[in-house]
Motif scaffolding. Structure first.
Motif, PDB file in Angstrom:
ATOM      1  N   ARG A 258      11.890  22.369  -0.805  1.00  0.00           N
ATOM      2  CA  ARG A 258      12.055  21.198  -0.175  1.00  0.00           C
ATOM      3  C   ARG A 258      12.660  21.382   1.082  1.00  0.00           C
ATOM      4  O   ARG A 258      13.417  22.319   1.524  1.00  0.00           O
ATOM      5  N   ARG A 259      12.385  20.423   2.111  1.00  0.00           N
ATOM      6  CA  ARG A 259      13.057  20.398   3.416  1.00  0.00           C
ATOM      7  C   ARG A 259      12.336  21.555   4.200  1.00  0.00           C
ATOM      8  O   ARG A 259      12.868  22.268   5.127  1.00  0.00           O
ATOM      9  N   THR A 260      11.054  22.158   3.908  1.00  0.00           N
ATOM     10  CA  THR A 260      10.445  23.097   4.501  1.00  0.00           C
ATOM     11  C   THR A 260       9.109  22.733   5.001  1.00  0.00           C
ATOM     12  O   THR A 260       8.436  23.518   5.638  1.00  0.00           O
ATOM     13  N   GLY A 261       8.832  21.630   4.852  1.00  0.00           N
ATOM     14  CA  GLY A 261       7.558  21.043   5.182  1.00  0.00           C
ATOM     15  C   GLY A 261       6.378  21.014   4.418  1.00  0.00           C
ATOM     16  O   GLY A 261       5.182  20.683   4.794  1.00  0.00           O
ATOM     17  N   LEU A 262       6.281  21.611   3.177  1.00  0.00           N
ATOM     18  CA  LEU A 262       5.414  21.984   2.216  1.00  0.00           C
ATOM     19  C   LEU A 262       5.231  20.439   1.782  1.00  0.00           C
ATOM     20  O   LEU A 262       3.919  20.160   1.481  1.00  0.00           O
ATOM     21  N   GLY A 263       5.817  19.571   1.387  1.00  0.00           N
ATOM     22  CA  GLY A 263       5.588  18.258   1.066  1.00  0.00           C
ATOM     23  C   GLY A 263       4.461  17.732   2.103  1.00  0.00           C
ATOM     24  O   GLY A 263       3.646  16.899   1.723  1.00  0.00           O
ATOM     25  N   TRP A 264       5.101  17.672   3.646  1.00  0.00           N
ATOM     26  CA  TRP A 264       4.224  17.209   4.466  1.00  0.00           C
ATOM     27  C   TRP A 264       2.765  17.792   4.524  1.00  0.00           C
ATOM     28  O   TRP A 264       1.790  17.046   4.737  1.00  0.00           O
ATOM     29  N   ARG A 265       2.671  19.023   4.069  1.00  0.00           N
ATOM     30  CA  ARG A 265       1.635  19.799   4.480  1.00  0.00           C
ATOM     31  C   ARG A 265       0.484  19.250   3.051  1.00  0.00           C
ATOM     32  O   ARG A 265      -0.681  19.022   3.488  1.00  0.00           O
ATOM     33  N   LEU A 266       1.016  19.004   1.967  1.00  0.00           N
ATOM     34  CA  LEU A 266       0.389  18.353   0.838  1.00  0.00           C
ATOM     35  C   LEU A 266      -0.052  17.203   1.068  1.00  0.00           C
ATOM     36  O   LEU A 266      -1.224  16.942   0.778  1.00  0.00           O
ATOM     37  N   GLY A 267       0.689  16.295   1.544  1.00  0.00           N
ATOM     38  CA  GLY A 267       0.324  15.173   2.020  1.00  0.00           C
ATOM     39  C   GLY A 267      -0.549  14.864   2.984  1.00  0.00           C
ATOM     40  O   GLY A 267      -1.750  13.994   3.118  1.00  0.00           O
ATOM     41  N   GLN A 268      -0.557  15.771   4.052  1.00  0.00           N
ATOM     42  CA  GLN A 268      -1.635  15.885   4.949  1.00  0.00           C
ATOM     43  C   GLN A 268      -3.011  16.332   4.607  1.00  0.00           C
ATOM     44  O   GLN A 268      -4.009  16.048   4.747  1.00  0.00           O
ATOM     45  N   THR A 269      -2.834  17.126   3.469  1.00  0.00           N
ATOM     46  CA  THR A 269      -4.090  17.725   2.854  1.00  0.00           C
ATOM     47  C   THR A 269      -4.880  16.470   2.373  1.00  0.00           C
ATOM     48  O   THR A 269      -6.363  16.484   2.187  1.00  0.00           O
ATOM     49  N   VAL A 270      -4.166  15.443   1.470  1.00  0.00           N
ATOM     50  CA  VAL A 270      -4.728  14.408   0.951  1.00  0.00           C
ATOM     51  C   VAL A 270      -5.295  13.431   2.112  1.00  0.00           C
ATOM     52  O   VAL A 270      -6.287  12.770   1.795  1.00  0.00           O
ATOM     53  N   ILE A 271      -4.509  13.514   3.145  1.00  0.00           N
ATOM     54  CA  ILE A 271      -4.861  12.399   4.250  1.00  0.00           C
ATOM     55  C   ILE A 271      -6.256  12.995   4.809  1.00  0.00           C
ATOM     56  O   ILE A 271      -7.445  12.231   5.026  1.00  0.00           O
ATOM     57  N   ASN A 272      -6.307  14.273   5.001  1.00  0.00           N
ATOM     58  CA  ASN A 272      -7.684  14.901   5.654  1.00  0.00           C
ATOM     59  C   ASN A 272      -8.709  14.850   4.507  1.00  0.00           C
ATOM     60  O   ASN A 272      -9.974  14.377   5.337  1.00  0.00           O
ATOM     61  N   PHE A 273      -8.532  14.960   3.472  1.00  0.00           N
ATOM     62  CA  PHE A 273      -9.657  14.734   2.379  1.00  0.00           C
ATOM     63  C   PHE A 273     -10.219  13.449   2.492  1.00  0.00           C
ATOM     64  O   PHE A 273     -11.321  13.101   2.223  1.00  0.00           O
ATOM     65  N   CYS A 274      -9.221  12.299   2.245  1.00  0.00           N
ATOM     66  CA  CYS A 274      -9.658  11.113   2.251  1.00  0.00           C
ATOM     67  C   CYS A 274     -10.443  10.501   3.367  1.00  0.00           C
ATOM     68  O   CYS A 274     -11.394   9.679   3.383  1.00  0.00           O
ATOM     69  N   LYS A 275     -10.056  11.133   4.529  1.00  0.00           N
ATOM     70  CA  LYS A 275     -10.907  10.496   5.997  1.00  0.00           C
ATOM     71  C   LYS A 275     -12.375  11.300   5.945  1.00  0.00           C
ATOM     72  O   LYS A 275     -13.222  10.745   6.370  1.00  0.00           O
ATOM     73  N   GLU A 276     -12.463  12.695   5.458  1.00  0.00           N
ATOM     74  CA  GLU A 276     -13.371  13.442   5.042  1.00  0.00           C
ATOM     75  C   GLU A 276     -14.424  12.404   4.358  1.00  0.00           C
ATOM     76  O   GLU A 276     -15.808  12.675   4.360  1.00  0.00           O
ATOM     77  N   ARG A 277     -13.867  11.981   3.314  1.00  0.00           N
ATOM     78  CA  ARG A 277     -14.741  11.196   2.112  1.00  0.00           C
ATOM     79  C   ARG A 277     -14.873   9.621   2.797  1.00  0.00           C
ATOM     80  O   ARG A 277     -15.631   9.007   2.168  1.00  0.00           O
ATOM     81  N   GLY A 278     -14.650   9.398   3.933  1.00  0.00           N
ATOM     82  CA  GLY A 278     -14.736   8.063   4.518  1.00  0.00           C
ATOM     83  C   GLY A 278     -13.936   6.947   3.815  1.00  0.00           C
ATOM     84  O   GLY A 278     -14.431   5.809   3.688  1.00  0.00           O
ATOM     85  N   PHE A 279     -13.046   7.414   3.199  1.00  0.00           N
ATOM     86  CA  PHE A 279     -12.263   6.358   2.622  1.00  0.00           C
ATOM     87  C   PHE A 279     -11.312   5.228   3.553  1.00  0.00           C
ATOM     88  O   PHE A 279     -10.930   5.737   4.589  1.00  0.00           O
ATOM     89  N   SER A 280     -11.195   4.207   3.003  1.00  0.00           N
ATOM     90  CA  SER A 280     -10.492   3.273   3.841  1.00  0.00           C
ATOM     91  C   SER A 280      -9.024   3.042   4.140  1.00  0.00           C
ATOM     92  O   SER A 280      -8.566   2.926   5.253  1.00  0.00           O
ATOM     93  N   LYS A 281      -8.515   3.502   2.975  1.00  0.00           N
ATOM     94  CA  LYS A 281      -6.957   3.943   3.152  1.00  0.00           C
ATOM     95  C   LYS A 281      -6.605   4.901   1.743  1.00  0.00           C
ATOM     96  O   LYS A 281      -7.404   5.336   1.137  1.00  0.00           O
ATOM     97  N   ILE A 282      -5.277   4.846   1.803  1.00  0.00           N
ATOM     98  CA  ILE A 282      -4.801   5.698   0.699  1.00  0.00           C
ATOM     99  C   ILE A 282      -3.678   4.891   0.031  1.00  0.00           C
ATOM    100  O   ILE A 282      -2.878   4.539   0.701  1.00  0.00           O
ATOM    101  N   VAL A 283      -3.457   4.808  -1.314  1.00  0.00           N
ATOM    102  CA  VAL A 283      -2.475   3.898  -1.905  1.00  0.00           C
ATOM    103  C   VAL A 283      -1.815   4.940  -2.756  1.00  0.00           C
ATOM    104  O   VAL A 283      -2.105   6.232  -3.424  1.00  0.00           O
TER     105      VAL A 283
END
Length: 233
Positions: free
Chosen positions: A153-178
């Motif tokens: 924690r506090r190393t940026g790993l959580g941010w990277r995982l979250g960004q992985t989800v965001i990028n995936f959802c953008k690629e799939r054309g999703f309107s949002k993430i909940v």
């Protein structure tokens, strides 16, 4: 710290489920400490001690027993709130991660590895499930199972995982993430805010009975991040 993120593989299952279980159940003690320190619960605890003392004819032992029963109930509720959730999920989606998250192009499950004392270890996980409401033609992604080991924690790993989800959802054309989380996951909530998620409501329903939520003093949160404008806006 060297990090690597990849899609879940069957050989990861044991380490992934252990990380998921530890990440959820580590909140039991902090949750109990928070609950027992609430003014109302302190008052109730003192009332139990007093009633036990009076009904026991001035017995300190019965006073301690009465108060201890109340404190034990609070701890049990805190324990079951988290441990019960873990049991439920280990028997549903976490039982067959590949079948649930990798059998559809709109779902995915990622594993993150980092070096700890020179040894690569699985230190983070996150998943997403694509959903489409029956009254809307817009798909969205729901983030699940975000967990990062305390050592990373506090190393940026959580941010990277979250960004992985965001990028995936953008690629799939999703309107949002909940996502759904609880008020006790303060570090995770802070991370979600930094990533652009907003609190949209406090759900009233959960697997846990309402009285357990009331005793544990946990608020359930629903957060969203808009990825693209709605067509009707």
């Amino acid at each position: 710290m060297d990090e690597r993120v990849w899609k879940f593989q069957p050989s990861d299952h044991e380490a992934v489920t252990a990380l998921f279980q530890d990440g959820i159940q580590e909140h039991i003690i902090p949750s109990f400490t928070h609950a027992i320190s609430q003014p109302l619960h302190i008052t109730v605890t003192l009332c139990f001690f007093t009633v036990g003392y009076i009904l026991g004819g001035g017995s300190v032992v019965l006073a301690l027993l009465a108060g201890g029963l109340w404190i034990g109930l609070l701890y049990y509720c805190c324990y079951e709130f988290y441990a019960g959730y873990v049991r439920l999920k280990l028997n549903t989606d976490m039982r067959d991660i590949a079948g649930f998250y990798l059998s559809s192009p709109d779902n995915c499950f990622w594993v993150a590895e980092a070096e700890i004392n020179g040894q690569p270890q699985i230190m983070g996980i996150v998943a997403v499930e694509g959903k489409e409401p029956p009254d809307s033609g817009q798909k969205y992604g729901e983030l699940f199972r975000m967990s990062v080991s305390s050592a990373s924690r506090r190393t940026g790993l959580g941010w990277r995982l979250g960004q992985t989800v965001i990028n995936f959802c953008k690629e799939r054309g999703f309107s949002k993430i909940v996502l759904h989380t609880s008020s006790t996951h303060s570090a995770a909530v802070a991370l979600y805010y930094k990533m652009g998620f907003k609190l949209v409501q406090t759900p009233e329903e959960d697997e846990a009975p309402w009285w357990v939520l009331w005793l544990v003093r946990v608020s359930l949160l629903r957060m969203e991040k808009i990825l693209q404008p709605c067509k009707d806006m």
